[in-house]
Write an enzyme that holds these catalytic residues in place. Sequence first.
Site, PDB file in Angstrom:
ATOM      1  CG  HIS A 138      -8.013  -1.310  -4.315  1.00 45.75           C
ATOM      2  ND1 HIS A 138      -8.083   0.055  -4.466  1.00 45.75           N
ATOM      3  CD2 HIS A 138      -6.922  -1.556  -3.540  1.00 45.75           C
ATOM      4  CE1 HIS A 138      -7.074   0.617  -3.813  1.00 45.75           C
ATOM      5  NE2 HIS A 138      -6.359  -0.344  -3.240  1.00 45.75           N
ATOM      6  CD  GLU A 179      -6.497   3.076  -5.894  1.00 43.64           C
ATOM      7  OE1 GLU A 179      -5.983   2.259  -6.680  1.00 43.64           O
ATOM      8  OE2 GLU A 179      -5.864   3.606  -4.962  1.00 43.64           O
ATOM      9  CD  GLU A 189      -6.524  -1.520   0.996  1.00 44.52           C
ATOM     10  OE1 GLU A 189      -5.293  -1.500   1.110  1.00 44.52           O
ATOM     11  OE2 GLU A 189      -7.113  -1.365  -0.079  1.00 44.52           O
ATOM     12  N   GLY A 223      -3.049   5.991   0.104  1.00 49.58           N
ATOM     13  CA  GLY A 223      -2.246   6.903  -0.714  1.00 49.58           C
ATOM     14  C   GLY A 223      -2.200   8.323  -0.182  1.00 49.58           C
ATOM     15  CB  SER A 237      -0.614   5.561   4.559  1.00 50.30           C
ATOM     16  OG  SER A 237      -1.219   6.332   3.538  1.00 50.30           O
TER      17      SER A 237
HETATM   18  C1  PEP Z   1      -3.674   0.235  -1.485  1.00 52.83           C
HETATM   19  O1  PEP Z   1      -3.590   0.606  -2.633  1.00 52.83           O
HETATM   20  O2  PEP Z   1      -4.339  -0.776  -1.234  1.00 52.83           O
HETATM   21  C2  PEP Z   1      -2.992   0.998  -0.446  1.00 52.83           C
HETATM   22  C3  PEP Z   1      -3.193   0.670   0.792  1.00 52.83           C
HETATM   23  O3  PEP Z   1      -2.171   2.036  -0.860  1.00 52.83           O
HETATM   24  P1  PEP Z   1      -1.158   2.863   0.074  1.00 52.83           P
HETATM   25  O4  PEP Z   1      -0.342   1.885   0.861  1.00 52.83           O
HETATM   26  O5  PEP Z   1      -0.311   3.652  -0.901  1.00 52.83           O
HETATM   27  O6  PEP Z   1      -1.983   3.738   0.955  1.00 52.83           O
END
Ligand code: PEP
Length: 257
Positions: A96, A98, A168, A174, A214
Amino acid sequence: MRNKVIAGNWKMNKDLGETEKLINDLKTALNFNLIGSKVIICPPFPSLALAAKLIEGSPLELGAQNMHTEDEGAFTGEVSPKMLKAAGCRYVIVGHSERRQYFSETNEFINKKARKALASGLIPIICVGESLDEREKNITDQIVSVQVKGCLSEISAADMEKVIIAYEPVWAIGTGKNATPQQAQDVHRLIRKLISQLYSWTVAERVTIQYGGSVKADNAADLLHQPDIDGALVGGACLKPDSFSAIIQAAALSTKK
Ligand code: PEP
């Protein structure tokens, strides 16, 4: 047609009591036919065993948000694939953004985790995606290609068919800014083409590629109708049963079409 796979990444949210409430509310909200879609929830480690019990007999499946590459040993603070399996997980998110950003995870380490997950009977959800700076410099394709190739190194074709890739874009996570359906579709197509070059079109056509960033009740349908978008990895909206269930319903309806 590939079935849609919707996964909810709870991140570092929900203690045990809150886990019970969220899963019970979600089960109530899912009062429609999933039509071949898969729904995975990924709570934090301390909630996994409880979540496994609560989802028994429901269409929900369980995943973890991270894992270590060893089964046991002196790795303080880490959790092994063997432990995740014993807790009831079938899936695990690896790489991920993060984890890449705050814990310095590299493509090489993520690849090691993905291979270990597969060898342990877990399905890895491998995350890739460019930063805002990289998108603005028009190097999205190069960045994503390097990530995909690096993360898939030495994964066999048979294992590859089980892997889930989550595209992503970091700037969309986020932030409330999602990629447009066309922007997302273009990168998903690129990823599928790369897989076809690394393996074959047969394998590439079978691989699930999720979009994350999102995803909400009001944009899910347009994203999920794109030909190469096979599901969603959902952060914020998966903590709200009504929103998550609306995304799951959008996936079910897009499969029906
Ligand atoms: C995620 O954490 O993988 C993510 C896509 O978060 P969000 O939907 O809040 O953007």
